[in-house]
Design an enzyme around this catalytic site. Structure first.
Site, short mmCIF file in Angstrom:
data_model
loop_
_atom_site.label_atom_id
_atom_site.label_comp_id
_atom_site.label_asym_id
_atom_site.label_seq_id
_atom_site.Cartn_x
_atom_site.Cartn_y
_atom_site.Cartn_z
N CYS A 133 0.83 -1.20 0.00
CA CYS A 133 0.00 0.00 0.00
C CYS A 133 0.87 1.25 0.00
O CYS A 133 1.52 1.53 -0.98
CB CYS A 133 -0.97 -0.04 1.19
SG CYS A 133 -2.36 1.08 1.00
N HIS A 192 -3.57 -5.65 1.07
CA HIS A 192 -2.90 -5.87 2.35
C HIS A 192 -2.89 -7.35 2.74
O HIS A 192 -3.83 -7.82 3.40
CB HIS A 192 -3.62 -5.09 3.46
CG HIS A 192 -3.38 -3.63 3.43
ND1 HIS A 192 -2.32 -3.03 4.05
CD2 HIS A 192 -4.08 -2.62 2.84
CE1 HIS A 192 -2.35 -1.72 3.86
NE2 HIS A 192 -3.42 -1.44 3.12
N GLU A 221 -1.18 -8.69 5.05
CA GLU A 221 -1.05 -8.84 6.51
C GLU A 221 -2.41 -8.72 7.21
O GLU A 221 -2.53 -9.06 8.36
CB GLU A 221 -0.04 -7.81 7.06
CG GLU A 221 -0.57 -6.38 7.26
CD GLU A 221 -0.74 -5.57 5.98
OE1 GLU A 221 -0.63 -6.16 4.88
OE2 GLU A 221 -1.01 -4.36 6.08
#
Lengths: 269, 994
Positions: free
Chosen positions: A96, A224, A226
């Site tokens: 990002c 994302h 994560e």
């Protein structure tokens, strides 16, 4: 086997540092969070690490363009050391805002060396609005990316205002020809998003969600991973759980995002 | 006016989405705009060699898609007008700060912090536009309270060589000393000082102290005893500290002869009783005494919560009010104990219908137009977007609510949940105390005139005297840097003894508040870093400039602390010392300007004594015939402002950052707004924090006691339906009232508070934090100059926070499998008073008379058993979907589960357990409390039913494949036969275009 040493950069509004460190550690790396100013004060510290990650966030509040001001800070203070880091057999992952920073620095797609100038851009979403939503991605098997090896599709979230991938004519063709696109937005059934909102959440050209450099050791992605490590982080986990229960299956613990970090940690073994 | 040396204009070299969005928005509003082009401009006034300017400008440009011009105006093709918008002098300009830092980093030398860089945006419009059109467009694009606008026709733009280089410098010449104020004056003058402020030398009054006569008299007496006259800074400081906003004078007042007052009698005592009754099982930390309240998360952590309102600032500047609201309440987390980490934001907005474009004015001459409901709505939503997203705090939980009475003043609720280890450096993290001799350190942003009189202003009704300086601009990155440096580093290094937020009242409140812990303070005001010169001492002391914390640092840790902050790009300045002298002392360049007894400052405020009176006028029930087109009614209900999808808000608020949100704001494949969310604040733990709320402003008109009981019941039930256990659930109260000097309003307040006590105690859900805002009234003029008074409906927001030991017990609202049984737990009664359905009927009938009727009663004993049973069913995995039945009743709840799951259903109203319900519309839309609608796999049905064997619970239908909705009435006849898609279209289309 030694765990690969990972440096997760923070400071000035980066805000996904903790979950990014957690993801690397969960996948088997050793990870520390370090403020960019501490690295600038002691740039030789980069020599001790094998993986550098630029996490997501709002560095400098996106003022003058997402990632721009942090990229300037790095360019003015840390560029040589970063080039040296990249020349070694290391990995670098930008997520990002981190991807945006790497694009400003020319670390991606790095069609020519030495790096240092932006060749592509991540511009305002087509909706001109911040979009936080779950997307489906397909991995380009032919890309040299270390991070996506063996992965097929991913269901993980995006959250950004400026994720609209743009490359000028010529550059785009080169990126595609060299297979540097690592992930693209698709519909839930796997068909290309074809630029259509919301499957392509930002209007990215060729549905590009992620690219790597020619070595495959450096990757940037708008979504994302994560935030999609575990089954219960998914937006559809209660539905999948119910369907699995009816089939007598136990819901899994993990989800798609973890694969990116497993590949990174596993690269050095 | 000073001219900047350089003007850099950055323009797009490829299509710019920002331009298209602005154009479409203006077209929708009826402007004949054919083309829009935008440049971002930077005025740079610094000694930079011309040869360096290309390098400087390169800092501002993404060369692949942007170009730049230095000291040359950009000239797009075919524009008729150019509109430049920048900030007014002194208004925080975040972009300019970033640019200055980048230039400094490039040049390796510092530039003047406030005078070297200014940012602006220019819009070039093409099309058939008159000057008046462009004037109106300009009104749409900027807020004159904080921004400046310059409009040039294409001809003028060319002739004058562009927009020019004039810089918006602050030119302030306030008196650099403290004034002496004479209080030994006639009552009339004393009242003028209290209401309109201390008069300056020019006779102009500074803005309200908002003190009543009793307080003024006490202050006068105090200074007579001190044998001197007060200074302006002393008076301003007392006014801030004693304001309704800070001291909650109405909640603290003696009421109907009861010396305990509303807060102690009903709110605090409920918590005290619950904690006493729970004994060892008490799970509260620091309730009502710190910046947030806390409950136990697990053996190692405390989870904190606080909900604030930022109504008055948001009425004037919706974007600025909302962003400073959300970023401000983040500081209530950072200011909890030794500093908690913010892990989730909440929001709640009460607006008037954004389609209402009848203007209101603050003044009789109709020059000060109130922002339209749509502007307020867009600005507030965007403010929380920028504040929350930029800070890296997820914003998963919230609601919007609409009523025409929020037109004068919107309500903007903002909340933050935090997490903190129970111990820090081996000591309790919730115990903090400034120590005699500690340095007073101000950390974060600088001080300007922003937000002066914020605390006293929000204690008064909004009118033409409302000060524009009350507006504050947020700078979330400055605060993010501060927050990270404190919460992630300084706290765990043990570098300070105490910390609090600089909120209302600024330094005057934070320093004085912390000084209670040790007994005194001394401050040298000239040390406070300013945004620009020229502030008076009193302004520095009470300014509400944002993003600041006050920290008590022991001498031997000071160097470490200051050094750490410097390395993190955070400004930290010693401004004085804490003492134990019993006095607060402020000097300005060595001159004593403030010397007050701390006991007087904190406790000298005379208590009010208030009387309540039951209103005589009651709302009469109005009879309505049962509508024949029930499918049409259901469709209309789905699209009502208070029920329709606000997905556009949920998706623009990052609810995934920190990777912890497991039950999300949009649920099911159909993405329907749920009424509770669950987060995992500790990534390695399966424990979850459940968040929800309840709010029923329309019930207040009919029965304020039941309104409050329903709000608590809903906040609790929503959390239970998502998977929260009853014995790990706490609540927060936010009373937003109106006209609170009226005995009738106070009666409503007292009734609501009494219900809070009864309901909270019955459920064992303690209040852990609260905040009230008592004067949400507007007095002004309509378009023909007639007097208008608009007061909000008495509004109580109850927020719930609970902890579930395993997120695996949580559930979402979407139907999941065709063939599943649908059950409704609880009893449905004829309780449509104040309901959404009655509002619809009222609007359908001529004159818009709302329907009165009975507001739902809350049977806490029964509901407690129902909720415990639901908890067991969820823990045992027997429930495939669950939705708490709230606004819109059963009909809307079933529709939401269906739209979320993208599955149809068949419902038979005869299957429900019901009281006196004779009509189908009552059965479908009554808002009776205590009810949860669930779907259950047929194989689990027996187990589920056995848990509810002795409780009201009826099987009322079946989930169906395909997209049909079939509802059979009490008599068995089909009353609705429709398609989910048709309902979903109504549900989703209401806010299309926002």
């Amino acid at each position: 086997m030694a765990k690969p040493r990972t440096l997760v950069i923070t400071g000035y509004g980066i805000n996904c540092d903790e979950e990014t460190r957690f993801a690397f550690e969960y996948a088997g790396a050793e990870a520390v969070i370090m403020h960019i100013n501490d690295i600038i004060d002691n740039p030789a510290i980069l020599d001790r690490y094998q993986i550098v990650s630029f996490p997501g966030g709002f560095s400098y509040g996106d003022d003058t363009g997402s990632g721009k001001a942090l990229a300037s800070r790095i360019k003015n203070n840390l560029m040589e050391e970063l080039r040296r880091f990249i020349e070694r057999d290391t990995l670098m992952l930008g997520i990002c805002n981190g991807f945006q920073v790497m694009v400003h620095l020319g670390i991606l797609p790095a069609l020519e060396r030495p790096i240092g100038e932006a060749q592509v851009a991540l511009i305002h979403n087509g909706s001109n609005r911040y979009q936080c939503r779950w997307v489906d991605l397909t991995v380009e098997a032919a890309s040299p990316s270390v991070f996506t090896r063996g992965l097929g599709t991913l269901h993980i979230p995006v959250a950004h205002g400026e994720g609209n991938f743009y490359a000028p004519e010529g550059i785009l063709e080169t990126i595609e020809a060299r297979k540097l696109v690592t992930m693209r937005y698709v519909g839930p059934a796997g068909a290309p998003a074809g630029g259509e909102f919301p499957h392509n959440p930002n209007g990215s050209i060729n549905d590009i969600a992620s690219i790597c450099d020619g070595t495959g050791r450096i990757m940037g992605m708008m979504p994302h991973p994560e935030r999609g490590m575990f089954f219960s982080q998914r937006d559809d986990w209660t539905l999948l759980r119910e369907e699995m229960r009816r089939h007598g299956e136990a819901p899994p613990e993990l989800s798609d995002g973890v694969g990116i970090f497993m590949n990174a940690a596993g690269y050095f073994s | 006016m000073r001219e900047a040396r350089f003007r850099v204009e950055v323009f797009a070299t490829i299509a710019d989405a920002r331009c298209d969005v602005v154009r479409e928005r203006l077209l929708r509003q009826g402007f004949g705009v054919e083309s829009v082009c935008i440049t971002d401009n930077y005025l740079i006034d610094a000694e930079i060699p011309d040869a360096m300017m290309d390098s400087v400008a390169s800092l501002l440009v993404q060369p692949v898609v942007q170009g730049f011009l230095v000291n040359t105006p950009y000239l797009p093709e075919g524009f008729s007008h150019a509109v430049e918008i920048g900030y007014l002098p002194g208004v925080t300009d975040n972009v300019s700060h970033t640019v200055r830092e980048s230039i400094e980093d490039l040049l390796k030398r510092p530039l003047d912090i406030e005078k070297s860089v200014f940012s602006s945006t220019t819009y070039f419009f093409g099309g058939d536009l008159s000057d008046a059109d462009v004037e109106s467009i300009g009104y749409e694009l900027h807020n004159p309270l904080i921004q400046r606008m310059k409009i040039l026709s294409a001809g003028e733009y060319r002739k004058s060589g562009g927009m020019g280089n004039a810089v918006p410098l602050v030119d302030l010449h306030e008196k650099p000393t403290a004034d002496i104020v004479d209080l030994d004056v006639e009552t009339e003058e004393l009242m003028a000082i209290a209401r309109e402020g201390i008069a300056g030398e020019d006779g102009i009054r500074r803005g309200p102290l908002a003190l009543d006569m009793a307080s003024m008299a006490v202050i006068r007496d105090y200074f007579q005893k001190e044998k001197r006259k007060p200074t302006d800074i002393e008076l301003e400081s007392i006014a801030q500290t004693w304001s309704e906003h800070c001291k909650h004078t109405i909640f603290a007042a003696e009421i109907d002869g009861d010396g305990e007052g509303i807060f102690r009698r009903y709110i605090r005592s409920a918590t005290e009783k619950i904690r006493r009754d729970r004994g060892d099982r008490d799970f509260c930390f620091s309730v009502f005494k710190d910046n947030s309240g806390g409950i136990e998360f697990d053996d190692d952590f405390i989870v904190t919560d606080k909900v604030e309102t930022h109504n008055s600032p948001s009425a004037l500047d919706p974007f600025g009010g909302a962003i400073t609201g959300i970023v401000g309440v983040n500081r209530d987390t950072i200011g909890f104990g030794l500093a908690a980490k913010p892990v989730a934001n909440r929001y709640g907005f009460c607006f008037a219908d954004p389609g209402d474009d009848r203007p209101l004015y603050r003044d009789g001459a109709r020059t000060q137009r109130l922002l339209s409901p749509r502007r307020i709505m867009e600005g507030v939503i965007h403010g929380v977007n920028v504040g929350g997203n930029t800070s890296g705090i997820p914003t998963p939980q919230g609601f919007v609510y609409f009523d025409e009475r929020y037109k004068g003043k919107p309500l903007v609720f903002v909340g933050t949940v935090g997490i903190i280890p129970k111990t820090v450096q081996g000591k309790s993290s919730v115990e903090k105390s400034a120590v005699d001799g500690d340095c007073i350190v101000m950390v974060g942003g600088r001080v300007g005139r922003d937000g002066i009189h914020g605390a006293t202003f929000s204690s008064e009704a909004l009118s033409s005297g409302s000060p524009a300086t009350a507006v504050q601009i947020g700078d979330p990155i400055t605060q993010k840097k501060l927050s990270d440096a404190i919460v992630k580093e300084a706290r765990d290094l043990g570098l300070y003894n105490s910390i609090t937020d600089n909120g209302a009242g600024g330094l005057s409140c934070s320093v004085a508040e912390m000084a209670r812990e040790c007994g005194g303070f001394e401050v040298d005001l000239e040390r406070v870093p300013l945004k620009y010169p020229g502030l008076s001492p009193w302004q520095i002391w009470v300014s509400e400039s944002q993003e600041r914390m006050t920290i008590s640092v022991p001498e031997d840790r000071l160097d470490d602390f200051i050094d750490l902050m410097a390395r993190r790009g955070v400004e930290a300045t010693v401004i004085g010392r804490f003492t134990s002298s019993g006095r607060g002392i402020v000097r300005y360049h060595g001159e004593m300007v403030f010397d007050l007894d701390l006991g007087f400052l904190h406790d000298g405020l005379p208590r009010k004594s208030l009387m309540t009176k039951m209103p005589e006028k009651r709302i009469r029930p109005v009879a309505f015939p049962e509508p024949s087109d029930m499918a049409g009614v259901l469709r209309e209900m789905a699209g009502r402002l208070n029920i329709a999808s606000y997905e556009f808000i949920s998706t623009q608020y990052d609810h995934e950052v920190q990777a912890g949100v497991v039950i999300k704001p949009l649920q099911g494949r159909g993405k329907v707004n749920g009424n509770a969310t669950v987060i995992c604040p500790v990534l390695s733990s399966r424990r979850g924090v459940v968040l929800s709320q309840g709010i029923y402003p329309l019930y207040s008109d009919i029965d304020p006691y039941r309104m409050a009981a329903c709000s608590i019941d809903t906040a609790v039930r929503n959390a239970v339906a998502a998977g929260c256990p009853m014995d790990r659930l706490a609540i927060l109260d936010n009373f937003c009232w109106c006209d609170s000097s009226k005995p009738e309003r106070l009666w409503q307040l007292k009734m609501a508070a009494a219900a809070c006590y009864d309901t909270a105690v019955a459920y064992g859900t303690p209040f852990i934090s609260g905040k009230d805002s008592m004067f949400n009234d507007f007095r002004g003029y309509d378009e023909s100059g007639r007097d208008v008074a608009v007061s909000i409906p008495p509004t109580l927001l109850v927020s719930s926070i609970g902890v579930t030991e395993d997120i695996g017990f949580c559930q979402t609202i979407d139907f999941k499998c065709p063939g599943d049984h649908i059950y409704l737990t609880g009893i449905t009664g004829d309780e449509c008073g104040g309901s959404e359905y009655h509002s619809l009927l009222g609007e359908r009938s001529k004159g818009g008379e709302s329907a009165g009727g009975t507001v739902p009663a809350v049977d806490t004993a029964l509901h407690l058993r129902l909720y415990r049973a639901m908890e067991e069913a969820l823990r045992r995995g027997l429930v495939a979907s669950s939705i708490s039945v709230e606004r819109g009743g059963l009909g809307v709840a079933a529709l939401k589960s269906s739209m979320a799951g993208m599955l149809g259903f068949e419902l038979s109203l005869a299957g429900m357990t019901r009281g006196q319900v004779a009509r189908n519309d009552t059965a479908l839309f009554s808002e009776s409390q205590g009810r949860i609608l669930v779907s259950v796999a047929p194989t689990q049905a027996r187990d589920f039913e056995s848990i509810f064997a002795d409780l009201p619970c009826g099987r009322i239908g079946t989930v169906s494949a395909g997209g049909e909705i079939v509802i059979r009435g009490l008599e068995g006849n089909t009353i609705v036969h429709s398609a989910v898609e048709e309902m979903a279209e109504s549900y989703r289309s209401r806010f299309r275009g926002f």
